[in-house]
Structures are given as C-alpha cells and as structure tokens.
Scaffold this motif. Sequence first.
Motif, PDB file in Angstrom:
ATOM      1  N   ILE A 173       0.866  -1.191   0.000  1.00 41.13           N
ATOM      2  CA  ILE A 173       0.000   0.000   0.000  1.00 41.13           C
ATOM      3  C   ILE A 173       0.894   1.230   0.000  1.00 41.13           C
ATOM      4  O   ILE A 173       1.985   1.214   0.581  1.00 41.13           O
ATOM      5  N   LEU A 200      -4.190   7.327  -0.625  1.00 45.43           N
ATOM      6  CA  LEU A 200      -3.855   5.926  -0.344  1.00 45.43           C
ATOM      7  C   LEU A 200      -4.264   5.071  -1.530  1.00 45.43           C
ATOM      8  O   LEU A 200      -5.372   5.208  -2.042  1.00 45.43           O
ATOM      9  N   PHE A 201      -3.361   4.180  -1.957  1.00 48.78           N
ATOM     10  CA  PHE A 201      -3.752   3.233  -3.004  1.00 48.78           C
ATOM     11  C   PHE A 201      -2.887   1.981  -2.959  1.00 48.78           C
ATOM     12  O   PHE A 201      -1.792   1.995  -2.384  1.00 48.78           O
ATOM     13  N   GLU A 202      -3.413   0.922  -3.568  1.00 49.60           N
ATOM     14  CA  GLU A 202      -2.665  -0.328  -3.675  1.00 49.60           C
ATOM     15  C   GLU A 202      -2.259  -0.528  -5.134  1.00 49.60           C
ATOM     16  O   GLU A 202      -3.126  -0.499  -6.014  1.00 49.60           O
ATOM     17  N   MET A 248      -1.598  -2.260  -8.571  1.00 53.34           N
ATOM     18  CA  MET A 248      -2.177  -3.434  -9.211  1.00 53.34           C
ATOM     19  C   MET A 248      -1.037  -4.321  -9.754  1.00 53.34           C
ATOM     20  O   MET A 248       0.099  -3.877  -9.857  1.00 53.34           O
ATOM     21  N   ASN A 287     -10.847   2.373   4.665  1.00 54.92           N
ATOM     22  CA  ASN A 287     -10.499   1.239   3.809  1.00 54.92           C
ATOM     23  C   ASN A 287     -10.272  -0.005   4.672  1.00 54.92           C
ATOM     24  O   ASN A 287     -10.133   0.091   5.885  1.00 54.92           O
ATOM     25  N   PHE A 324     -11.968   1.693   0.054  1.00 53.98           N
ATOM     26  CA  PHE A 324     -11.675   0.548  -0.811  1.00 53.98           C
ATOM     27  C   PHE A 324     -11.334  -0.684   0.019  1.00 53.98           C
ATOM     28  O   PHE A 324     -10.974  -0.579   1.186  1.00 53.98           O
ATOM     29  N   SER A 332      -9.044  -4.280   0.064  1.00 50.87           N
ATOM     30  CA  SER A 332      -7.927  -4.998  -0.531  1.00 50.87           C
ATOM     31  C   SER A 332      -8.385  -6.384  -0.980  1.00 50.87           C
ATOM     32  O   SER A 332      -9.579  -6.631  -1.158  1.00 50.87           O
ATOM     33  N   SER A 353     -10.102  -5.101  -4.635  1.00 47.99           N
ATOM     34  CA  SER A 353      -8.899  -5.572  -5.325  1.00 47.99           C
ATOM     35  C   SER A 353      -9.093  -6.992  -5.864  1.00 47.99           C
ATOM     36  O   SER A 353     -10.227  -7.433  -6.068  1.00 47.99           O
ATOM     37  N   LEU A 354      -8.007  -7.693  -6.067  1.00 49.86           N
ATOM     38  CA  LEU A 354      -8.067  -9.021  -6.686  1.00 49.86           C
ATOM     39  C   LEU A 354      -8.857 -10.014  -5.828  1.00 49.86           C
ATOM     40  O   LEU A 354      -8.958  -9.860  -4.621  1.00 49.86           O
ATOM     41  N   ARG A 413     -14.577  -0.826  -9.167  1.00 50.29           N
ATOM     42  CA  ARG A 413     -14.164  -1.980  -9.981  1.00 50.29           C
ATOM     43  C   ARG A 413     -13.759  -3.147  -9.067  1.00 50.29           C
ATOM     44  O   ARG A 413     -13.503  -2.970  -7.882  1.00 50.29           O
TER      45      ARG A 413
END
Lengths: 298, 239
Positions: free
Chosen positions: A257, A285-287, A289, B87, B106, B108, B127-128, B144
């Motif tokens: 992250i 904040l982001f993960e 890909m 999140n 979001f 994970s 996420s995935l 998404r």
Amino acid sequence: MCGIVGLLIKNPAMRGQLGSLMVPMLAEMAARGPESAGLAVFTGELPEGDRKYSLYAPAWDYPWADFEAAFIKRFGVEAQIVVKGNHAVLTCDEPADVFKHWIKEAFPALHVLATGRVMDIYKDIGHPTDVAKRYDFSKLAGTHLIGHTRMATESAVTPDRAHPFTAGEDFCLVHNGSISNPYMIRRKLEHQGIRFETDNDTEAATRFLEWRTREGDSLEQALERGFKELDGFYTFLIGTENKLALVRDAFACKPAIVAETEDYVAIGSEFRALAHLPGIDHANLFEPMPEELHVWQV
Amino acid sequence: MAGVTATVPTAATRVFDLADAPVRALNQFLHHELRGSGVQRVEILNPNGAHNIAVGIDHPVTIDIQGHGGYYVAGMNKHADVTVHGNVGWGVAENMMSGTVRVKGFASESAGATGHGGTLIIEGDASLRCGISMKGIDIVVGGRVGNFSAFMGQAGRLVVCGDAGDGLGDSLYEAVLYVRGKIKSLGADAQEEPMTEADLAGVADLLKKAGFPYDPTEFKRVASARSLYHWNADANQEY
C-alpha cells in the motif's frame, strides 16, 4: 511472509526526520518478519571519484582500528570510517575493484554489504526493533530509504541473507515473496561473469535487474523485463540514487500500500505500517495493481 | 421459582479506542459480554489498520469502525451490521454468515472470501480475488473489482458497478455475477447470459440496499457454462 517499508521525503525540511519516521514503520512490520531486519538509506552524494563501502564484521567489538591501520598502510591515504558495532561505512577514493580485491585477500571475514556514492546499508539478524536500536536507525537522515523485516522461506537466517540485497553501485532491493527460478537466473548471470555471494532467491532478482540497467535498460525497462523472466511471487521495492520503484507480480500475491502527501511517499506491506505518519488522514492511499510500474523520483 | 435475574445497567453505546485497548479486549467483549449487556452499538476508534477487528460476532449489534481496518475485518460475521468508515485490508467479511458489512473506502484482496450469507457492500474499489469461493454471500461493489474475482464461486451474487479485471468467474459453480462496466476477460467456463426479470429485480434490490443509483438494465449477467462440472479426460488441460 516478510514486511517491506519505504519512505521518500519530498519536503527537504523533513529529511532529518527520515529515520525517526521510518522506525515505527519497521516496528509495525516486525509481525510479518521477526527474525532479521535491514535498511538502505540514501544520503548526500559523494564527489565523482569517491566511494563508500558498507562493511559487516563477524563480531560487535570488531577491531576496526586495526582494519583502518591496514587500509592506510596499503593505500597510503587516510580513510573516513564510521563505526556502528559490527557495521562500518568506509569512505575513500579507491575504485571498487581494487578495494574489494584487497579486502577479500587481507580481511576475508569482512563482508562488503554495499558500494556506492549515496547509499549506506545496515542489516542483521534479530527482532526488527532491536536491529533498529542497534544501529540508531531513528537518527538517520537522507532523501529516501527502503527497509525490510524478514521471515525466511528460501535460505538460512544469517546477516548476509537479510535484506536489502545490493548489486553494482547504489542499487538495492527488498522483497516480500519467493522467486521460483532463481537458479535459472543465476546460471544465466554467471555466464556474464556476475558473482553471487549467497544462495538467496532475492539476490538473483537483484543482480538480474541491476545487470539489465548496466546493459542499457532504464530501471522501468528492466522491471518490465523482470515481469517476463522472474517467475514467482513478489512485491519488490527498489532504491537507486534518485529513485524508488515498487512492483507486484502478475497475481499480486504479496501486499503493498502507498500513501502519498505533499511531503512524502510512504510504502508498506500493510496500512498499519503507515498509520502513525503525519498527515496520513489526508494522504492519497492506493494499492498497486499487478505488473504496474510505480516509480518515484527524488 | 426462579429469582430475579440481575441486569447490569449499561449505556446502549460502547466505545473501544484501539489506541488504548487491544483488539483482543474488543473481541472478547463482542464474543462473551455483548449478549445481555444492553449494548446496541459499538464504536471503534483508531483502528489504524489492525487485524481481526470485530471478527466472529454472533449477535445483533451495530458497529462503526472510525478509520482504516487491517485484515479480516468482521470475518465470520453473524447478525451484526458493521460499517467501516475507511479502507480495509485483505479478507474483509471473509466467511460471513449473515448481517451486513459496509466499507466506505476501498477493500484490498479477497473481500468476502468464502462468505456463506449476509451482504457485503464496498463503496470504493475491491482488489483481486473479490468473492473468491463465495458460498451464498451477496457482494455489491461501487467501483471496480480486480483479477480473478469470484473464482470458484459456489453460490450468492456479486454485483460490480465498475469494471472487472482478468479471469472473472473462473471455474464458477452456481454464483451469479452482474457487471455494469467492462469485463477485461472471463475466466474458464464463465459466460455472459441474458438478464432475466428475476435478475433485474435481484440487482435492483441489491443496488437499493447498497444505495447506488444505477439502473439494473445497465448490467450484464455472468454465470457458469457448467462445462467443467464433470471431469473430461480428453480436455488435455485446455479449458
């Protein structure tokens, strides 16, 4: 499991706090890797002809004065040496091949952890909070760093198999995951004259990527090539003299992250590593890909 | 003749500040002291990405988590209505049995994994592996979903208001997926099918519950072609 952390300070006024901001990140990630820890810190750049060598000795009370005397006798010049127990950073203007050849002959027990003009490395076995205290990580200053907490899966628990791994100059990598084809990579690189120091899978990935950059790839191109040639699970965090890069494998099997503010870019395996940072409530904040390239310039 | 049962007078809301109390104290309260306490709402402050917040609840209660959660938030939930005002990490609401879990930010990886029932609402992206091996849970994602979502989904519904990544619905059993955006690729044995009246009504119901303003006719239905249900020795590993 392992933990990774990274911090790049954008606001020059905060560069003195690099270490003190990072230590709680490393401590929080100790649960993911309680047995070894290490970091690479990027400080001010030395003049073109100078080099610094991060050295690891087999004993905490290693007689560094004897080593320094032998250096002066051999090279006929003074060297600057900063000692922290079993680690020392030696700065001189001897080229890497000459210095490394000499140290291997004269001091075979010493291990050269890193070479460059910007980067210092400290790594050892032990709980990450103990390792951080042992080497005064909280006092470190600089532009950026990468750090690691290790739970070994692919090779023994020893200081030289702790992360970060380095190759060439001012190039280092920390890894959460496991590479499935390290011996294939190794054989390929050994044909190019590249020597390995451990049997660790992460060392193969580090030497592969650094070799690509010496062959003319940009860091980004090397990482793209790594997606094709490095098989396995990985979140890699890479530090160079002026960049931090973060990538995850095609299946994103290992976490990461990122928190970005006007003052810094912080990277951790999990959010809890970042929760204490100033301004985190307003950070982006982001993960990342799978197979996305994230590269930040100092 | 039974005597008078002692009741402990308590406020209807209980606050746990995880800056002071460990997650274990919170979960012990939820498991052993909540029932009969009169507490109807639990507020959790400073979650700071801690793992296992509010796992294993087996009693109706409203929970508000004021910040970002770590792994397995509200895992195994039964009956409770949990909202995360931030999140979450991997495996939110994994193996949920009933109740509702809402994530305002979001989520994970592996959100709602193996969930048997209840509703998981993620207002941002997931996420995935969202809904991997889902077994009856309903999952509604406002954004998404990442690659390999609903892998081996056995029952339940996954509604995706944004795009879906690679390998959507690989090796599906009877879970049904609805996607409003683009599907990067379908997994082995997953196929697009026409929306029936029952599908439209079901999606409308879930969108209403989640509070998302989309028209059910915008969604595509993805379900199993059922060609993997029986072992085919001649398939030669080509699926």
